[in-house]
Design an enzyme around this catalytic site. Sequence first.
Site, PDB file in Angstrom:
ATOM      1  N   TYR A 155       0.836  -1.204   0.000  1.00 23.04           N
ATOM      2  CA  TYR A 155       0.000   0.000   0.000  1.00 23.04           C
ATOM      3  C   TYR A 155       0.870   1.253   0.000  1.00 23.04           C
ATOM      4  O   TYR A 155       0.655   2.184  -0.785  1.00 23.04           O
ATOM      5  CB  TYR A 155      -0.910  -0.023   1.226  1.00 23.04           C
ATOM      6  CG  TYR A 155      -1.871   1.129   1.315  1.00 23.04           C
ATOM      7  CD1 TYR A 155      -3.066   1.124   0.589  1.00 23.04           C
ATOM      8  CD2 TYR A 155      -1.606   2.225   2.137  1.00 23.04           C
ATOM      9  CE1 TYR A 155      -3.957   2.192   0.676  1.00 23.04           C
ATOM     10  CE2 TYR A 155      -2.498   3.286   2.228  1.00 23.04           C
ATOM     11  CZ  TYR A 155      -3.667   3.266   1.496  1.00 23.04           C
ATOM     12  OH  TYR A 155      -4.545   4.321   1.585  1.00 23.04           O
ATOM     13  N   THR A 190     -13.563   5.197   6.769  1.00 27.27           N
ATOM     14  CA  THR A 190     -14.126   4.782   5.481  1.00 27.27           C
ATOM     15  C   THR A 190     -14.371   3.284   5.546  1.00 27.27           C
ATOM     16  O   THR A 190     -14.081   2.629   6.556  1.00 27.27           O
ATOM     17  CB  THR A 190     -13.158   5.082   4.325  1.00 27.27           C
ATOM     18  OG1 THR A 190     -11.990   4.250   4.464  1.00 27.27           O
ATOM     19  CG2 THR A 190     -12.735   6.544   4.313  1.00 27.27           C
TER      20      THR A 190
END
Length: 266
Positions: A155, A190
Amino acid sequence: MARFAGKSIIVTGAGSGIGRAASLLFAAEGGRLIVADKTEGAEETAQAIGEAGGTARAIRIDAGSEAEVVAAVELAVAEFGGLDVFFANAGISGGMANIFDTTPELMAEVLRVNLIGPFLAIKHGAPRIAERGGGAIVLTASVAGIRSGAGSPAYSASKAGVINLAMTAAQQLSGSNVRVNALCPGLTETGMTQRVFDYAREAGKIDKVGRLNPLRRGAQAEELARAALFLASDDASYVNGQALAVDGGLSSSHPVTRQEYGLTAV
């Protein structure tokens, strides 16, 4: 405010989180939206925009597929006559594996979605935006792309690539009036991070989430969405090739022993 009145806008990853929050705000300010996601969340976001009196068309796409990104751009042109803004927001976490547990397949998939996706947005969106006299491309990176400690190797590497891609694209689009910037969220509630926030609430430890930044809290998706709208708007008309960290101040310092200066909230 109607900063995006009549503007044609694509948002990827629009089915939830920052993408959905940004889509709703773009529409509220007059934008006409192509809301793209690989899930049914795209239709849900489009429905919410329509119910609020806005204009949106949903499309299911894989943001790392060139053919499907092209389809989203072509839909914007067909529906709204062109393209003014592309918010390349879609991304995946790839889990929290360390370097030695990360497979080449995992690394490739994270890079495909998180880095190739924004590359495709620029490649196919920029020419259409230039045809309209200019506009903006906003890429969702991360504070994980600025330095280590905020994500897995896959990531973090992908988001560092996004930051450099924004800089490189801004230079290669010189003279086109197409601005390219990267948004670097810190810890934000989120779909990707929901388990962290839910666990903290259940354990009575929500006050611990985000405690390492000076604001000592996590962010809400709309806070990041508003920063994305700024970068996409004429308010940021002279902002180009930059990485904007929206992280409560997390990336402003190297690790230190925290000191109090008498200005903490009562």
